[in-house]
Motif scaffolding. Structure first.
Motif, mmCIF file in Angstrom:
data_model
loop_
_atom_site.group_PDB
_atom_site.id
_atom_site.type_symbol
_atom_site.label_atom_id
_atom_site.label_comp_id
_atom_site.label_asym_id
_atom_site.label_seq_id
_atom_site.Cartn_x
_atom_site.Cartn_y
_atom_site.Cartn_z
ATOM 1 N N TRP A 42 0.604 -1.382 -0.039
ATOM 2 C CA TRP A 42 0.027 -0.023 -0.047
ATOM 3 C C TRP A 42 0.859 1.067 -0.045
ATOM 4 O O TRP A 42 0.362 2.394 -0.500
ATOM 5 C CB TRP A 42 -0.785 -0.161 1.056
ATOM 6 C CG TRP A 42 -1.784 1.138 1.424
ATOM 7 C CD1 TRP A 42 -3.027 1.372 0.978
ATOM 8 C CD2 TRP A 42 -1.630 2.350 2.257
ATOM 9 N NE1 TRP A 42 -3.600 2.680 1.023
ATOM 10 C CE2 TRP A 42 -2.711 3.153 2.246
ATOM 11 C CE3 TRP A 42 -0.738 2.561 3.046
ATOM 12 C CZ2 TRP A 42 -2.643 4.266 2.568
ATOM 13 C CZ3 TRP A 42 -0.528 3.918 3.568
ATOM 14 C CH2 TRP A 42 -1.840 4.655 3.562
ATOM 15 N N ARG B 202 -4.369 5.293 -3.874
ATOM 16 C CA ARG B 202 -4.931 4.822 -2.524
ATOM 17 C C ARG B 202 -6.584 5.124 -2.354
ATOM 18 O O ARG B 202 -7.411 4.429 -1.970
ATOM 19 C CB ARG B 202 -4.332 5.422 -1.232
ATOM 20 C CG ARG B 202 -2.715 4.957 -1.297
ATOM 21 C CD ARG B 202 -2.057 5.881 -0.039
ATOM 22 N NE ARG B 202 -0.726 5.511 -0.041
ATOM 23 C CZ ARG B 202 0.287 6.162 0.765
ATOM 24 N NH1 ARG B 202 0.034 6.958 1.313
ATOM 25 N NH2 ARG B 202 1.369 5.646 0.544
ATOM 26 N N ASP B 203 -6.895 6.395 -2.999
ATOM 27 C CA ASP B 203 -8.224 6.570 -3.004
ATOM 28 C C ASP B 203 -9.031 5.631 -3.828
ATOM 29 O O ASP B 203 -10.366 5.134 -3.663
ATOM 30 C CB ASP B 203 -8.603 7.945 -3.683
ATOM 31 C CG ASP B 203 -8.065 9.063 -2.731
ATOM 32 O OD1 ASP B 203 -7.869 8.708 -1.597
ATOM 33 O OD2 ASP B 203 -7.812 10.280 -3.148
ATOM 34 N N PHE C 153 -7.855 2.556 -4.769
ATOM 35 C CA PHE C 153 -7.716 1.255 -3.954
ATOM 36 C C PHE C 153 -9.180 1.204 -3.123
ATOM 37 O O PHE C 153 -9.697 0.003 -3.184
ATOM 38 C CB PHE C 153 -6.514 1.178 -3.306
ATOM 39 C CG PHE C 153 -6.463 0.169 -2.222
ATOM 40 C CD1 PHE C 153 -6.283 -1.134 -2.572
ATOM 41 C CD2 PHE C 153 -6.447 0.187 -0.887
ATOM 42 C CE1 PHE C 153 -5.938 -2.198 -1.717
ATOM 43 C CE2 PHE C 153 -6.110 -0.766 0.152
ATOM 44 C CZ PHE C 153 -6.068 -1.992 -0.419
ATOM 45 N N VAL C 154 -9.331 1.937 -2.194
ATOM 46 C CA VAL C 154 -10.335 1.877 -1.179
ATOM 47 C C VAL C 154 -11.893 1.834 -2.113
ATOM 48 O O VAL C 154 -12.631 0.871 -1.680
ATOM 49 C CB VAL C 154 -10.836 2.991 -0.523
ATOM 50 C CG1 VAL C 154 -11.792 3.080 0.358
ATOM 51 C CG2 VAL C 154 -9.375 3.165 0.779
ATOM 52 N N LEU C 155 -12.218 2.682 -3.138
ATOM 53 C CA LEU C 155 -13.356 2.596 -3.939
ATOM 54 C C LEU C 155 -13.340 1.141 -4.613
ATOM 55 O O LEU C 155 -14.485 0.617 -4.845
ATOM 56 C CB LEU C 155 -13.134 3.663 -4.679
ATOM 57 C CG LEU C 155 -13.385 5.270 -4.257
ATOM 58 C CD1 LEU C 155 -13.396 6.156 -5.369
ATOM 59 C CD2 LEU C 155 -14.514 5.168 -3.442
ATOM 60 N N LEU D 129 -12.388 -1.627 -3.553
ATOM 61 C CA LEU D 129 -12.838 -2.523 -2.483
ATOM 62 C C LEU D 129 -14.301 -2.367 -2.215
ATOM 63 O O LEU D 129 -14.853 -3.284 -1.692
ATOM 64 C CB LEU D 129 -12.010 -2.541 -1.411
ATOM 65 C CG LEU D 129 -10.386 -3.187 -1.601
ATOM 66 C CD1 LEU D 129 -9.595 -2.861 -0.165
ATOM 67 C CD2 LEU D 129 -10.310 -4.385 -1.718
ATOM 68 N N ASP D 130 -14.710 -1.437 -2.340
ATOM 69 C CA ASP D 130 -16.205 -0.965 -2.064
ATOM 70 C C ASP D 130 -17.120 -1.354 -3.257
ATOM 71 O O ASP D 130 -18.164 -1.350 -3.332
ATOM 72 C CB ASP D 130 -16.289 0.620 -1.804
ATOM 73 C CG ASP D 130 -15.877 1.044 -0.514
ATOM 74 O OD1 ASP D 130 -15.883 0.036 0.235
ATOM 75 O OD2 ASP D 130 -15.664 2.366 -0.033
ATOM 76 N N CYS E 154 -7.232 -8.771 0.906
ATOM 77 C CA CYS E 154 -7.587 -7.763 1.827
ATOM 78 C C CYS E 154 -8.598 -8.247 2.814
ATOM 79 O O CYS E 154 -8.919 -7.426 3.647
ATOM 80 C CB CYS E 154 -7.906 -6.445 1.315
ATOM 81 S SG CYS E 154 -6.330 -5.734 0.208
ATOM 82 N N ASP F 285 -8.888 -4.100 7.877
ATOM 83 C CA ASP F 285 -9.597 -2.547 7.783
ATOM 84 C C ASP F 285 -8.553 -1.863 6.960
ATOM 85 O O ASP F 285 -7.582 -1.455 7.765
ATOM 86 C CB ASP F 285 -9.902 -2.170 9.015
ATOM 87 C CG ASP F 285 -10.442 -0.878 9.125
ATOM 88 O OD1 ASP F 285 -10.759 -0.305 7.868
ATOM 89 O OD2 ASP F 285 -10.770 -0.351 10.225
ATOM 90 N N VAL F 286 -8.552 -1.711 5.720
ATOM 91 C CA VAL F 286 -7.795 -0.769 4.917
ATOM 92 C C VAL F 286 -7.733 0.338 5.429
ATOM 93 O O VAL F 286 -6.699 1.167 5.061
ATOM 94 C CB VAL F 286 -7.974 -1.079 3.429
ATOM 95 C CG1 VAL F 286 -7.894 -2.600 2.942
ATOM 96 C CG2 VAL F 286 -9.387 -0.442 3.153
ATOM 97 N N LYS F 287 -8.590 1.168 5.934
ATOM 98 C CA LYS F 287 -8.760 2.488 6.167
ATOM 99 C C LYS F 287 -7.799 2.716 7.449
ATOM 100 O O LYS F 287 -7.460 3.979 7.945
ATOM 101 C CB LYS F 287 -10.146 2.860 6.805
ATOM 102 C CG LYS F 287 -11.245 2.777 5.748
ATOM 103 C CD LYS F 287 -12.671 3.237 5.907
ATOM 104 C CE LYS F 287 -13.515 3.104 5.034
ATOM 105 N NZ LYS F 287 -14.980 3.391 5.501
#
Length: 208
Positions: A142, A150-151, A153-155, A157-158, A199, A203-205
């Motif tokens: 990461w 990174r933004d 990446f999170v989206l 996973l969503d 993942c 908790d990726v956050k």
């Protein structure tokens, strides 16, 4: 029937007879054993061995088992704990259980109950250790991502598509597609399903 897990057992008790008794029995069961007569001695000299479980007396001079439990948490050592006690009050038990030990056994306890708790603790330590290793590996990958990646990446996973990512971040779909490809490459995965599997449970956050 699967073989029972063997591992390392720390015994921390100021009673010499208890230490001798448990060491002898646990070694007969195939475990390696390390004994300490105080919580402070354990903190100063114990090695971080895996998989392991801590058999811990509640009431000891200078530093109690509950205080050691708290100190280990503060140090980031999440070794599974089995409390043993001969004369604990209800408040001791309540405080000890807040730290989520594997078991709380009152002396004199039956050895099979201790063995069952130790086996459970060793399995749990293996699971927790694997999770920590995986999170460390994910964090390493990461850190190679740019802020925008990174933004994305999170989206990803969503479950957002390239179009959804572009709309959420205010970028062109082709740009979102390039960021998505970079994320997969840097995270060392080939597709979204593999990234999600990597993942899972993390908790990726909290990676940042």
């Amino acid at each position: 029937m699967s073989p029972k897990p063997c591992g390392h057992v720390y015994v921390v008790d100021d009673n010499r007879d208890i230490r001798f008794y448990l060491t002898d029995l646990l070694r007969q069961m195939g475990h390696s054993v390390e004994c300490f007569d105080s919580a402070k001695s354990f903190l100063a000299h114990s090695l971080d061995i895996f998989p392991a479980v801590l058999v811990l007396d509640v009431r000891m001079p200078q530093m109690s088992g509950i205080e050691l439990q708290r100190e280990l948490r503060a140090l980031g050592r999440h070794i599974p704990i089995i409390f043993i006690s001969g004369e604990s009050h209800s408040e001791d038990i309540i405080l000890a259980m807040k730290g989520q030990p594997i078991e709380f056994l009152l002396k004199p306890f039956q050895f099979p109950r201790l063995m069952e708790a130790i086996e459970k603790g060793l399995v749990l330590d293996g699971i927790h250790r694997e999770q920590r290793f995986r999170k460390t590996d994910i964090h390493r990958k990461w850190t190679a991502l740019s802020a925008r990646e990174r933004d994305v990446f999170v989206l990803m996973l969503d479950g957002l598509t390239n179009k959804g990512i572009s709309e959420r971040l205010g970028i062109l779909p082709d740009t979102a597609k390039k960021h998505r490809a970079n994320v997969l490459q840097k995270m060392e995965t080939t597709d979204l399903a593999q990234l999600v599997a990597l993942c899972k449970g993390v908790d990726v956050k909290t990676l940042g």
